[in-house]
Scaffold this active site. Structure first.
Site, short mmCIF file in Angstrom:
data_model
loop_
_atom_site.label_atom_id
_atom_site.label_comp_id
_atom_site.label_asym_id
_atom_site.label_seq_id
_atom_site.Cartn_x
_atom_site.Cartn_y
_atom_site.Cartn_z
N ASN A 144 -0.58 11.47 -18.64
CA ASN A 144 0.38 11.17 -17.57
C ASN A 144 -0.02 9.84 -16.95
O ASN A 144 -1.22 9.57 -16.82
CB ASN A 144 0.30 12.21 -16.44
CG ASN A 144 0.94 13.52 -16.83
OD1 ASN A 144 1.52 13.64 -17.90
ND2 ASN A 144 0.82 14.50 -15.95
N GLY A 145 0.94 9.04 -16.50
CA GLY A 145 0.62 7.77 -15.85
C GLY A 145 1.00 6.60 -16.74
O GLY A 145 1.74 6.77 -17.72
N ARG A 158 9.51 19.76 -12.75
CA ARG A 158 9.15 18.39 -12.39
C ARG A 158 10.08 17.39 -13.04
O ARG A 158 10.05 16.20 -12.70
CB ARG A 158 7.71 18.10 -12.82
CG ARG A 158 6.69 18.99 -12.15
CD ARG A 158 5.33 18.82 -12.78
NE ARG A 158 4.79 17.48 -12.54
CZ ARG A 158 4.01 17.17 -11.53
NH1 ARG A 158 3.68 18.08 -10.66
NH2 ARG A 158 3.56 15.96 -11.39
N GLU A 216 22.67 12.78 -5.25
CA GLU A 216 21.71 13.13 -6.30
C GLU A 216 22.05 14.42 -7.03
O GLU A 216 21.72 14.58 -8.20
CB GLU A 216 20.26 13.18 -5.77
CG GLU A 216 19.92 14.32 -4.87
CD GLU A 216 18.41 14.42 -4.60
OE1 GLU A 216 18.06 14.93 -3.54
OE2 GLU A 216 17.60 14.00 -5.45
N LYS A 243 21.71 13.85 -0.53
CA LYS A 243 21.84 15.16 -1.20
C LYS A 243 23.08 15.16 -2.08
O LYS A 243 23.05 15.59 -3.23
CB LYS A 243 21.96 16.31 -0.19
CG LYS A 243 20.73 16.73 0.55
CD LYS A 243 19.68 17.43 -0.28
CE LYS A 243 18.72 16.46 -0.88
NZ LYS A 243 17.69 15.91 -0.06
N GLU A 297 20.63 11.54 5.03
CA GLU A 297 20.07 12.62 4.21
C GLU A 297 21.20 13.42 3.54
O GLU A 297 21.09 13.77 2.35
CB GLU A 297 19.19 13.53 5.09
CG GLU A 297 18.65 14.79 4.44
CD GLU A 297 17.85 14.56 3.14
OE1 GLU A 297 17.53 13.41 2.81
OE2 GLU A 297 17.60 15.56 2.44
N CYS A 304 6.17 13.54 -16.02
CA CYS A 304 5.29 14.09 -17.05
C CYS A 304 4.42 15.23 -16.51
O CYS A 304 4.05 15.23 -15.33
CB CYS A 304 4.35 13.00 -17.56
SG CYS A 304 5.22 11.63 -18.29
N LYS A 306 11.35 15.56 -10.05
CA LYS A 306 10.92 16.10 -8.77
C LYS A 306 9.82 15.23 -8.16
O LYS A 306 9.82 14.94 -6.98
CB LYS A 306 10.39 17.53 -8.98
CG LYS A 306 9.87 18.19 -7.72
CD LYS A 306 10.98 18.41 -6.72
CE LYS A 306 10.49 18.98 -5.42
NZ LYS A 306 11.50 18.81 -4.36
N TRP A 328 8.30 12.39 -19.48
CA TRP A 328 9.44 11.76 -18.80
C TRP A 328 9.35 10.29 -19.16
O TRP A 328 8.40 9.61 -18.74
CB TRP A 328 9.33 11.98 -17.29
CG TRP A 328 10.56 11.65 -16.52
CD1 TRP A 328 11.73 12.35 -16.49
CD2 TRP A 328 10.74 10.55 -15.61
NE1 TRP A 328 12.61 11.76 -15.64
CE2 TRP A 328 12.04 10.66 -15.09
CE3 TRP A 328 9.94 9.49 -15.20
CZ2 TRP A 328 12.56 9.76 -14.16
CZ3 TRP A 328 10.45 8.59 -14.29
CH2 TRP A 328 11.75 8.72 -13.78
N HIS A 381 32.48 -2.57 12.12
CA HIS A 381 31.96 -3.84 11.59
C HIS A 381 32.14 -3.96 10.08
O HIS A 381 31.47 -4.76 9.44
CB HIS A 381 30.49 -4.02 11.98
CG HIS A 381 30.28 -4.08 13.46
ND1 HIS A 381 30.74 -5.12 14.24
CD2 HIS A 381 29.72 -3.19 14.31
CE1 HIS A 381 30.43 -4.89 15.50
NE2 HIS A 381 29.81 -3.71 15.58
O1 M6R Z 1 7.43 14.09 -2.90
P1 M6R Z 1 7.99 13.07 -1.96
O2 M6R Z 1 8.48 13.67 -0.69
O3 M6R Z 1 7.06 11.92 -1.71
O4 M6R Z 1 9.25 12.48 -2.72
C1 M6R Z 1 10.01 11.42 -2.19
C2 M6R Z 1 11.34 11.32 -2.85
O5 M6R Z 1 11.19 11.06 -4.23
C3 M6R Z 1 12.16 12.60 -2.69
O6 M6R Z 1 12.30 12.93 -1.34
C4 M6R Z 1 13.57 12.43 -3.32
O7 M6R Z 1 14.29 11.49 -2.60
C5 M6R Z 1 14.26 13.78 -3.35
N1 M6R Z 1 14.66 14.09 -4.70
C6 M6R Z 1 15.47 13.83 -2.51
O8 M6R Z 1 16.07 15.09 -2.53
#
Ligand code: M6R
Ligand code: UD1
Length: 700
Positions: A115-116, A33, A578, A575, A571, A2, A695, A88, A594
């Site tokens: 928001n929240g 966002r 997502e 990527k 990582e 949001c 985001k 959102w 294993h």
């Molecule tokens: O803003 P932050 O670094 O705390 O966010 C943590 C995760 O939500 C963020 O890294 C998320 O995993 C990313 N979309 C990954 O690319």
């Protein structure tokens, strides 16, 4: 997630059309966002009218809806409040009725954007319904608008005239949970209250005249809670639902916000921008004031007053400073790139350099992190370091844990914030808890931070967003200075967090002479990283081709790494998942035999990190095991390392420059960022807004 945007003009003539355009523009700056619907509220034609327009989908769809509704554009306002929101969905589907702004009644007497999450909304809803209020949406936020009207009416019936700040205070007294909130009302034309608790909110100020002072005084109430008789009828005597109107004492508009008065003491023409994110304010003004939890910003007659919802406690700041944002508008735009994610991947030579800028003396191999310098002796004495984060930020902790342990000899554990809280993990006063977050607003990380603060631990933030909740609530920390990251997939924040953490580890062990050769090796390595990243970025065409030839149509992908490269494998897999929606999994190479080996055949694509470090022979043996099962891995190795005799047995070899073992992950992750980007683009996915993700994850 949001987003809130509000626009107030005072003694600055604006047509309704200009006001609406401002609101829409503000919302479009919040789009990155992630959201599923949007809405605005502006004044109507007649006194006491408010127009609300809402739409499911993108901000552009809302813009079209406003055109379709033929909203009159030419009426001039010299004093006006407009509020807007991107939603959102958390409570209730993305549907028009669930969009914000929410209203108190069919006459739109009170409208709010929120928001929240209001955790006691069910109880509030039941009580307000029993008083005859009819709810339209499934949201928790609607009860706030209804509550405003109910308390206003209750005060009125009791013959009490309350100002909007006092009314907001009474409403907040009934709310549990988190909020960033704007309220506008036909009962208080030209006024707005903005308040926050656990959800960011800032006020931008634009005026042609110089502000008299660069701060706003905080006005404290005399009592914590409303204190007069309960006339609302909602009270059950035991809960927080007292809804007690309070008589106006001498705190009714008694002070003036000194910053906003002209020399002759008269109010001056001014515009205010209220937002949950500086990115939507920066094109209008760089002068901003960040609200603290429990602040109520009351704007009317060109003045900004900051009130506290609660009585002051010892040591509380009595002013809020008006700061100057250092972010440039072009820093939050795409430039020549097709997507923010692509721009951010290619920014890494600069962003990694900026993380180190002014903090490393490469000649004398010295690190100077201004934000934690004074705290280093305390941290060195701590019993253990706990790194806490989510998603990509968690991976940057995993990637640097080993160098922390090597350089500091302090035990280090790495925790996912949600799991850490679920386990109610023990935390002690002599622990140092390090919170790593790009946004600084991730709800799980903030809750974990509060948990550690309550237990007396020292808290350190490694954060990108200056002024964010984690940056402000930690005892000390390091801003990674990567610049705004807008693509949902975190890329440049990862490499900058990684470098900030390595610098942190180096500073902690600065005193040790025996370690100086290792320090020098790492610092020399860091100096070369930005240039080496440029070299790796040149692999883009090869990676694009690899995706076209072999990967676009695949359903699944494994990434193998060990030691420093296990974090890179995790990582890289995140990527790919997502952004391209392809299943992928990072596997510790030592665990292959294993269980995971059962998946390997000639069809499953496998990426193996085989750059040179002490574990290289072991990684090679895992690759041999894959090849022996007809697998044809993609190998990421160092330049010139032929990975002898492997060429014909592999799908591809991607060569990256060699750096120090603990920094190699900074280079190895880049081909995976590029691969995930091209896999997603080839699948027609909106790379910057992948489905179901936001985001900034500001809900638990
Ligand atoms: O803003 P932050 O670094 O705390 O966010 C943590 C995760 O939500 C963020 O890294 C998320 O995993 C990313 N979309 C990954 O690319
Ligand atoms: C600071 C200034 C920078 C200036 C430099 C030169 C800021 C944001 N940075 O950078 O503009 O050029 O001094 O003197 O004003 N902090 C936390 N938690 C966090 C992150 C930071 O508490 O998660 C605190 C730090 O402890 C510090 C302050 O925020 O008190 C600024 O941190 P940082 O920007 O990293 O400090 P410098 O690099 O010294």
């Amino acid at each position: 997630m949001c987003g809130i945007f509000g626009y107030v003009n005072f003694l600055v003539d604006k047509s309704r059309g200009e006001i609406v355009d401002n609101l829409i523009e503000g919302l479009s700056r919040l789009e990155y966002r992630g959201y599923d619907s949007a809405g605005i509220a502006v004044d109507g034609d007649k006194k006491g009218d408010t127009f609300i327009v809402k739409k499911v989908g993108k901000v552009n769809a809302l813009k079209q809806e406003i055109i379709d509704q033929k909203l009159e554009r030419s009426t001039l306002f010299d004093c006006h409040v407009g509020i807007a929101h991107t939603r959102w969905a958390t409570h209730g589907q993305p549907m028009t009725v669930n969009c914000h702004p929410h209203r108190s009644d069919v006459n739109n007497e009170f409208v709010v954007v929120h928001n929240g999450i209001i955790t006691n909304y069910r109880a509030l809803k039941t009580l307000l319904e029993s008083k005859g209020m009819r709810f339209e949406s499934e949201t928790d936020s609607e009860c706030i608008a209804k509550l405003f009207k109910h308390i206003y009416d209750t005060n009125l019936k009791a013959g009490l005239e309350v100002d909007l700040n006092e009314l907001t205070k009474q409403v907040l007294f009934e709310l549990e949970g988190s909020y960033g909130l704007l309220v506008k009302s036909t009962r208080y034309p030209g006024e707005v209250c903005a308040t926050r608790k656990g959800s960011p909110l800032l006020v931008g100020v634009k005026t042609n005249r110089k502000l008299k002072v660069d701060f706003v005084d905080v006005e404290f109430p005399e009592h914590d809670a409303p204190s007069s008789n309960n006339t609302s009828g909602l009270a059950d005597g035991s809960s927080n639902l007292g809804l007690m109107p309070v008589a106006q004492g001498d705190n009714l508009r008694t002070s003036q916000s000194r910053a906003f008065l002209a020399d002759d003491g008269m109010p001056m023409p001014v515009e205010f921008f209220l937002s949950s994110d500086p990115a939507s304010v920066i094109q209008h003004t760089k002068k901003v004031l960040f609200l603290e939890d429990d602040d109520i910003a009351h704007i009317y007659d060109g003045e900004l007053h900051i009130h506290r919802a609660k009585k002051s406690s010892a040591g509380e700041a009595t002013t809020r400073s008006i700061q100057t944002l250092e972010m440039e508008l072009n820093e939050i735009m795409k430039g020549p790139y097709k997507h923010f994610m692509q721009k951010e991947i290619f920014e890494q030579p600069d962003s990694t350099f900026n993380t180190m800028r002014g903090r490393i003396d490469f000649k004398d191999s010295k690190i100077n992190l201004g934000g934690i310098k004074g705290w280093l002796p305390t941290i060195r004495r701590c019993r253990r370091i706990i790194m806490i984060a989510c998603g990509t930020s968690y991976h940057s902790c995993l990637a640097t844990r080993s160098i922390f342990e090597e350089l500091t000899e302090i035990p280090v554990s790495v925790e996912l914030a949600s799991d850490f809280l679920d386990r109610k993990s023990p935390v002690f006063r002599d622990d140092t808890c390090v919170f790593v977050s790009q946004s600084g607003e991730t709800a799980d990380s903030i809750l974990a931070l509060q948990y550690c603060l309550e237990r007396g631990a020292l808290t350190v933030g490694i954060v990108n967003s200056v002024g964010s909740s984690i940056s402000r609530q930690t005892h000390c920390g390091v801003h990674i200075n990567a610049g705004p990251e807008i693509g949902v997939a975190s890329t440049k924040a990862y490499t900058s967090q990684y470098i900030a953490l390595v610098m942190f580890a180096l500073s902690l062990s600065n005193d040790s002479i025996s370690r100086s050769p290792r320090h020098k090796e790492i610092i020399d390595g860091l100096q070369k990283i930005p240039e080496q990243i440029k070299t790796v970025l040149q692999l883009e065409d090869k990676i694009k081709q690899l995706c076209d030839d072999h990967l676009n149509s695949q359903k699944s992908l494994l990434l193998l790494g060990r030691g420093y490269q296990f974090a890179t494998a995790l990582e890289g897999a995140l990527k790919i998942k997502e952004i391209s929606y392809m299943h992928s999994e990072g596997v510790l190479a030592g665990e292959l035999k294993h269980g995971v080996l059962a998946l390997v055949d000639k069809d499953l694509p496998i990426i193996a990190f085989a750059t040179k470090d002490s574990l290289f022979p072991k990684t090679m043996s895992a690759i041999e095991q894959v090849i022996a099962r007809d697998g044809r891995p993609i190998i990421i190795c160092n330049e010139g390392e032929k990975v002898i005799g492997m060429e014909e047995k592999t799908m591809a070899i991607l060569e990256v420059p060699l750096t120090v073992d603990c920094l190699q992950g900074l280079l190895n992750v880049i081909p995976l960022q590029l691969m995930s980007y091209w896999l997603a683009v080839n699948r027609g996915i909106d790379v910057d807004f992948p489905r179901n993700l936001a985001k900034s994850v500001t809900v638990e």
